[in-house]
Design an enzyme around this catalytic site. Structure first.
Site, mmCIF file in Angstrom:
data_model
loop_
_atom_site.group_PDB
_atom_site.id
_atom_site.type_symbol
_atom_site.label_atom_id
_atom_site.label_comp_id
_atom_site.label_asym_id
_atom_site.label_seq_id
_atom_site.Cartn_x
_atom_site.Cartn_y
_atom_site.Cartn_z
ATOM 1 N NE ARG A 34 -4.353 -1.437 1.831
ATOM 2 C CZ ARG A 34 -5.276 -1.766 2.721
ATOM 3 N NH1 ARG A 34 -5.051 -1.555 4.010
ATOM 4 N NH2 ARG A 34 -6.416 -2.292 2.327
ATOM 5 C CE LYS A 191 -17.921 -18.456 8.954
ATOM 6 N NZ LYS A 191 -18.165 -17.540 10.070
ATOM 7 N N GLY A 344 -6.592 -9.487 0.905
ATOM 8 C CA GLY A 344 -5.369 -9.858 1.622
ATOM 9 C C GLY A 344 -4.835 -11.243 1.309
ATOM 10 N N GLY A 367 -11.814 -4.805 1.739
ATOM 11 C CA GLY A 367 -13.252 -4.563 1.861
ATOM 12 C C GLY A 367 -13.791 -3.705 0.720
HETATM 13 C C1 3PG Z 1 -8.600 -2.167 4.942
HETATM 14 O O1 3PG Z 1 -7.533 -2.593 5.400
HETATM 15 O O2 3PG Z 1 -9.436 -2.900 4.380
HETATM 16 C C2 3PG Z 1 -8.843 -0.688 4.968
HETATM 17 O O3 3PG Z 1 -7.701 0.001 5.360
HETATM 18 C C3 3PG Z 1 -10.040 -0.333 5.811
HETATM 19 O O4 3PG Z 1 -9.810 -0.606 7.163
HETATM 20 P P1 3PG Z 1 -11.058 -0.763 8.162
HETATM 21 O O5 3PG Z 1 -11.760 -2.021 7.755
HETATM 22 O O6 3PG Z 1 -10.481 -0.812 9.534
HETATM 23 O O7 3PG Z 1 -11.949 0.446 7.947
#
Ligand code: 3PG
Length: 392
Positions: A34, A191, A344, A367
């Site tokens: 990142r 899941k 990830g 996310g």
């Molecule tokens: C992530 O790692 O998906 C983003 O940086 C968002 O982080 P968060 O889910 O803690 O808002």
């Protein structure tokens, strides 16, 4: 949206929101993907003559409370080495901060500010008052409507998209809005429940939806086979059936594994057995797709025009159960298709097989990547669109 590249930054105070939320261990950054992705934006802002301030969250600290373990200090150390200009960490910035051209100021973790998560208006206005131009570049956090991703963009004199955010959105649009077909998606992970909306939305647009990992077990069960002690969500079997029917109705398919690799316990040294899905016994746990399934899926990937990948298809961390994920990863790397990967675990697999430069686009979002695949509007992008309309 307005793009940072098109905005005059000369002498302007520029506040860039990045997603510098990286893993840190013993005060050191352990994965810098990142940070590497954010650096070109920071460099461009410097080159364009801006007085550059950068902000991000790191982890999920208790809001409003400073905590050493969530400090941006390790990120600042990294940036100091990576950038050619001095990088300075500033703890108190909400009431104003001095920035010079030719340096970068990094704000301490924005989640130390009360109101960040709730997108508080007072906090957002304070942030907006610090800059002439706000640059949203944190694709990984674009699914959050928070003070530094949404509120500040509402009140800043100018709000625009940084090059990383723009590139992410372009790559996702190329893959999903007007893709070269066949469009093939791989959705792995443990899941069905956490990825149900993704599966739902993708089964309506892709030609083939490859399922793997624990998700595939529920589909195997939906075809009437027993999956033993495997991770499975029996309550979602009807959903799996419905998704398969929906894909078919749209002229596509969800190819479910026909053979699997099983073990008796979730352990690296558990003996691995390859078998047909019809032969899974009551004490088996499915940890990977089998060689027949992977060969069939590799063929599908070879002919794909576009590939979207989120989630491994097996426990690739264990040597005996990595074959499926490895085979698909290599097939994506070799394919001429436009490929996009995110999440990830997916990135960890790409790293393990050293294929990063063979994937067309690797997203920095976890996310946010999933929410885009779900067809949701990202709030941080929506506000930039609104601002672009009112400034035009
Ligand atoms: C992530 O790692 O998906 C983003 O940086 C968002 O982080 P968060 O889910 O803690 O808002």
């Amino acid at each position: 949206v307005i793009k940072m590249a098109d905005v005059d930054l000369t002498g302007k105070r520029v506040l860039i929101r990045e997603d510098l939320n990286v893993p840190v261990k013993n005060g050191k950054v352990t994965s810098d993907a990142r940070l590497k992705a954010a650096i070109p934006t920071i460099e461009l802002a410097l080159k364009k003559g801006g007085k550059v301030m950068v902000c991000s969250h790191l982890g999920r600290p208790e809001e409003g409370v400073y905590a050493d373990e969530f400090s941006m200090a390790p990120v600042v150390d990294y940036l100091n080495t990576a950038l050619s200009v001095p990088v300075r960490l500033v703890k108190d910035y909400l009431d104003g901060v001095e920035v010079n051209t030719g340096e970068v100021v990094v704000f301490e973790n924005v989640r130390f500010n009360k109101g960040e998560g709730k997108n508080d208006e007072t906090l957002s206005k304070k942030l907006a008052a610090l800059c002439d131009v706000f640059v949203m570049d944190a694709f990984g956090t674009a699914h959050r409507a928070q003070a530094t991703t949404h509120g500040v963009a509402k009140f800043a004199p100018v709000a625009c998209a940084g090059p990383l955010l723009a590139a992410e959105l372009d790559a996702l649009a190329a893959a999903l809005k007007n893709p070269k077909r066949p469009l093939v998606a791989i959705v792995g992970g443990s899941k069905v429940s956490t990825k149900l909306t993704v599966l739902e939305s993708l089964s309506g647009i892709v030609d083939q939806l490859i399922v793997g990992g624990g998700i595939a077990n529920t589909f195997i069960a939906a075809q009437g086979y027993q999956v033993g002690k495997s991770l499975v969500e029996t309550d979602l079997i009807p959903e799996a059936k419905r998704l398969m029917a929906q894909a078919k109705a749209n002229g596509g398919s969800i190819p479910v594994p026909t053979d699997v690799v099983t073990g008796k316990a979730f352990a690296e040294d558990t003996p691995a057995t390859t078998k047909s899905v019809a032969d899974i016994s009551s004490d088996d746990m499915v940890f990977d797709i089998g060689p027949d399934s992977s060969a069939a899926l590799v063929d599908i990937l070879k002919n794909a025009g576009t590939i979207v990948w989120n989630g491994p298809v097996g426990v690739f961390e264990f040597a005996s159960f990595e074959q499926g994920t490895k085979a698909l990863a290599l097939a994506i790397a070799e394919s001429k298709a436009f490929s996009i990967a995110g999440g990830g675990d997916t990135l960890a697999a790409i790293d393990k097989y050293e294929l990063a430069d063979k994937i067309s686009y690797i997203s920095t979002g976890g996310g946010a990547f999933l929410e885009f695949l779900e067809g949701k509007t990202l709030p941080a992008v929506e506000i930039l669109e609104q601002r672009a309309k009112t400034t035009a």
